[in-house]
Scaffold this active site. Structure first.
Site, mmCIF file in Angstrom:
data_model
loop_
_atom_site.group_PDB
_atom_site.id
_atom_site.type_symbol
_atom_site.label_atom_id
_atom_site.label_comp_id
_atom_site.label_asym_id
_atom_site.label_seq_id
_atom_site.Cartn_x
_atom_site.Cartn_y
_atom_site.Cartn_z
ATOM 1 N N ASP A 34 -10.672 -35.324 13.008
ATOM 2 C CA ASP A 34 -9.574 -35.518 11.901
ATOM 3 C C ASP A 34 -10.077 -34.127 12.206
ATOM 4 O O ASP A 34 -9.364 -33.218 11.057
ATOM 5 C CB ASP A 34 -8.749 -36.314 12.436
ATOM 6 C CG ASP A 34 -9.193 -36.587 10.582
ATOM 7 O OD1 ASP A 34 -10.256 -36.238 10.488
ATOM 8 O OD2 ASP A 34 -7.605 -37.133 9.609
ATOM 9 N N ARG A 86 -10.468 -13.363 -6.996
ATOM 10 C CA ARG A 86 -9.825 -11.957 -7.137
ATOM 11 C C ARG A 86 -8.333 -11.958 -7.085
ATOM 12 O O ARG A 86 -7.599 -11.274 -7.226
ATOM 13 C CB ARG A 86 -10.735 -11.088 -6.366
ATOM 14 C CG ARG A 86 -12.087 -11.520 -5.925
ATOM 15 C CD ARG A 86 -12.513 -10.601 -4.759
ATOM 16 N NE ARG A 86 -12.575 -11.287 -3.529
ATOM 17 C CZ ARG A 86 -13.652 -11.350 -2.863
ATOM 18 N NH1 ARG A 86 -13.519 -9.137 -2.223
ATOM 19 N NH2 ARG A 86 -13.366 -12.016 -1.735
ATOM 20 N N GLN A 87 -8.221 -12.740 -6.638
ATOM 21 C CA GLN A 87 -6.317 -13.488 -7.313
ATOM 22 C C GLN A 87 -6.234 -13.385 -8.036
ATOM 23 O O GLN A 87 -5.765 -14.954 -7.738
ATOM 24 C CB GLN A 87 -5.436 -13.966 -5.815
ATOM 25 C CG GLN A 87 -4.037 -13.967 -5.776
ATOM 26 C CD GLN A 87 -3.822 -12.658 -5.172
ATOM 27 O OE1 GLN A 87 -4.248 -12.364 -4.243
ATOM 28 N NE2 GLN A 87 -2.105 -12.435 -5.235
ATOM 29 N N HIS A 119 -16.127 -13.445 -11.347
ATOM 30 C CA HIS A 119 -15.067 -11.718 -11.174
ATOM 31 C C HIS A 119 -14.260 -11.248 -12.139
ATOM 32 O O HIS A 119 -14.301 -10.571 -12.748
ATOM 33 C CB HIS A 119 -14.326 -11.904 -9.906
ATOM 34 C CG HIS A 119 -13.019 -11.238 -9.244
ATOM 35 N ND1 HIS A 119 -14.196 -9.702 -9.791
ATOM 36 C CD2 HIS A 119 -11.919 -10.197 -9.468
ATOM 37 C CE1 HIS A 119 -13.178 -8.892 -9.016
ATOM 38 N NE2 HIS A 119 -11.761 -9.253 -9.490
ATOM 39 N N ASP A 158 -17.282 0.365 -9.519
ATOM 40 C CA ASP A 158 -16.020 0.530 -9.828
ATOM 41 C C ASP A 158 -15.789 0.540 -11.332
ATOM 42 O O ASP A 158 -16.702 -0.434 -12.044
ATOM 43 C CB ASP A 158 -14.757 -0.199 -9.378
ATOM 44 C CG ASP A 158 -15.133 -1.926 -9.835
ATOM 45 O OD1 ASP A 158 -15.874 -2.737 -10.494
ATOM 46 O OD2 ASP A 158 -14.470 -2.223 -8.440
ATOM 47 N N LYS A 181 -12.907 3.602 -7.747
ATOM 48 C CA LYS A 181 -12.437 3.411 -6.684
ATOM 49 C C LYS A 181 -10.833 2.581 -6.688
ATOM 50 O O LYS A 181 -10.479 1.946 -7.661
ATOM 51 C CB LYS A 181 -13.759 2.048 -6.706
ATOM 52 C CG LYS A 181 -13.412 1.294 -5.733
ATOM 53 C CD LYS A 181 -13.896 -0.077 -4.754
ATOM 54 C CE LYS A 181 -13.248 -1.515 -5.940
ATOM 55 N NZ LYS A 181 -13.873 -3.153 -5.340
ATOM 56 N N ASP A 207 -22.888 -4.785 -8.000
ATOM 57 C CA ASP A 207 -21.275 -5.319 -8.720
ATOM 58 C C ASP A 207 -21.087 -7.105 -8.243
ATOM 59 O O ASP A 207 -22.486 -7.311 -8.185
ATOM 60 C CB ASP A 207 -20.703 -5.016 -6.873
ATOM 61 C CG ASP A 207 -19.229 -4.748 -6.550
ATOM 62 O OD1 ASP A 207 -18.455 -5.960 -7.865
ATOM 63 O OD2 ASP A 207 -18.385 -4.380 -5.935
HETATM 64 C C1 R5P Z 1 -13.983 -6.406 -6.766
HETATM 65 O O1 R5P Z 1 -13.416 -6.406 -7.642
HETATM 66 C C2 R5P Z 1 -14.793 -6.722 -6.590
HETATM 67 O O2 R5P Z 1 -15.191 -7.068 -7.672
HETATM 68 C C3 R5P Z 1 -16.250 -6.598 -5.051
HETATM 69 O O3 R5P Z 1 -15.838 -5.601 -5.344
HETATM 70 C C4 R5P Z 1 -15.168 -6.635 -3.812
HETATM 71 O O4 R5P Z 1 -15.155 -8.158 -4.252
HETATM 72 C C5 R5P Z 1 -16.464 -6.455 -2.675
HETATM 73 O O5 R5P Z 1 -15.469 -6.727 -1.795
HETATM 74 P P1 R5P Z 1 -16.281 -5.875 0.098
HETATM 75 O O6 R5P Z 1 -17.252 -5.712 -0.292
HETATM 76 O O7 R5P Z 1 -15.568 -6.630 0.789
HETATM 77 O O8 R5P Z 1 -15.834 -4.203 -0.361
#
Ligand code: R5P
Length: 281
Positions: A34, A86-87, A119, A158, A181, A207
């Site tokens: 399942d 990220r949320q 994050h 960013d 960004k 990043d």
């Molecule tokens: C968001 O603020 C993170 O630091 C990354 O910049 C983001 O998750 C990158 O996502 P993607 O590769 O989908 O643009």
């Protein structure tokens, strides 16, 4: 002390065990018809390091099952990558703070938790146990050194990833800058032009996460237009969903590399030595 891991974090766990000079505990994983997940671990040690990146919902459930299986031991959780981080706030009414919902799951059978370049470090307050967040900035910088780039610019897409980029840049004494960004949707970002000295030099965009690759691809296009010679992409967590890796290659990224918090073919940097060092303290 021994190390145990979920299915997706086996290689990193083995490296952590190597760096700690200890063994790993065998686990068998399977799934019921399942869709329910099942695992059976060999006998745990009195003190355990439980390693599991939450890359998706199944990985989360597997990690919770593993923590439960280690009941009775002194358990140190290593959460190299945490999806949902990220949320980290309500962006509009009715939304959950998903990072909080996930973090609150980690409170039973745990002595502490170690995360890697989470994050938003603010979400650590939601864990039910003591936490520490470590950075692999120096290790990413050390890998960039092996590329032998001439006067590279280390660039954050960013301001959120700027302190990570600064950590990377300090490894080689390189210049560091960032882009402005704005996220339009889950797959689209807009970047306001910024005066960056990227002309006639290589740029390494760094990043914390590469997910769809949209952020980096957009930045790379802008940098090539501004005269950058080569653009590289580095991240801690190579989520790389869908065709992200190919998308980045097509966008002209010379090399894409990440750490092994999520085990990928382009995981050129290991977070294991940093994690092991943190666990020893
Ligand atoms: C968001 O603020 C993170 O630091 C990354 O910049 C983001 O998750 C990158 O996502 P993607 O590769 O989908 O643009």
């Amino acid at each position: 002390m021994k190390v145990i891991s979920t299915e997706r974090s086996q290689v990193l766990a083995s490296r952590i065990a190597g760096a700690l000079g200890t063994g790993i505990v065998d686990v068998k994983f399977s799934q019921f018809p399942d869709g329910e997940l099942y695992l059976a671990a060999a006998t745990p040690d009195d003190e355990m390091v439980i390693v599991g990146s939450v890359t998706d919902n199944n990985a989360l459930v597997q990690l919770l099952l593993l923590i439960d299986a280690c009941e009775g031991s002194k358990n140190h959780l290593v959460l190299p990558y945490m999806a949902y981080a990220r949320q980290d706030k309500k962006f509009k009414d009715g939304e959950p703070i998903s990072a909080r919902a996930i973090a609150r799951l980690f409170k039973h059978n745990l002595a502490d938790c170690t995360t890697v370049n989470i994050h938003e470090p603010d979400v650590l307050k939601y864990f039910g146990v003591p936490t520490r967040n470590i950075s692999v900035g120096k290790e990413v910088g050390a890998y960039i050194k092996t590329l032998g780039l001439d006067n590279p610019l280390i660039l954050s897409p960013d301001d959120g990833a700027l302190s990570f980029a600064q950590g990377v840049a300090s490894a080689g004494g390189w210049d560091c800058d960032y882009l402005d960004k704005t996220r339009i949707s889950g797959t689209e970002v807009k970047m306001a032009p910024k005066e960056i000295s990227s002309k006639s030099r290589p740029v390494v965009i760094v990043d914390d996460i590469i997910s769809t690759g949209g952020t980096i691809a957009t930045a790379a296009g802008m940098l090539y237009e501004q005269g950058a010679t080569d653009v590289y992409a580095a991240c801690v967590h190579g989520v790389l969903i869908g065709g992200a890796y190919s998308h980045l290659k097509v966008s002209g990224i010379r090399e894409i590399f990440c750490s092994d918090t999520i085990e990928r073919g382009c995981s050129r940097i290991s977070a294991a030595p940093c994690i092991a060092a943190a666990l020893k303290h």
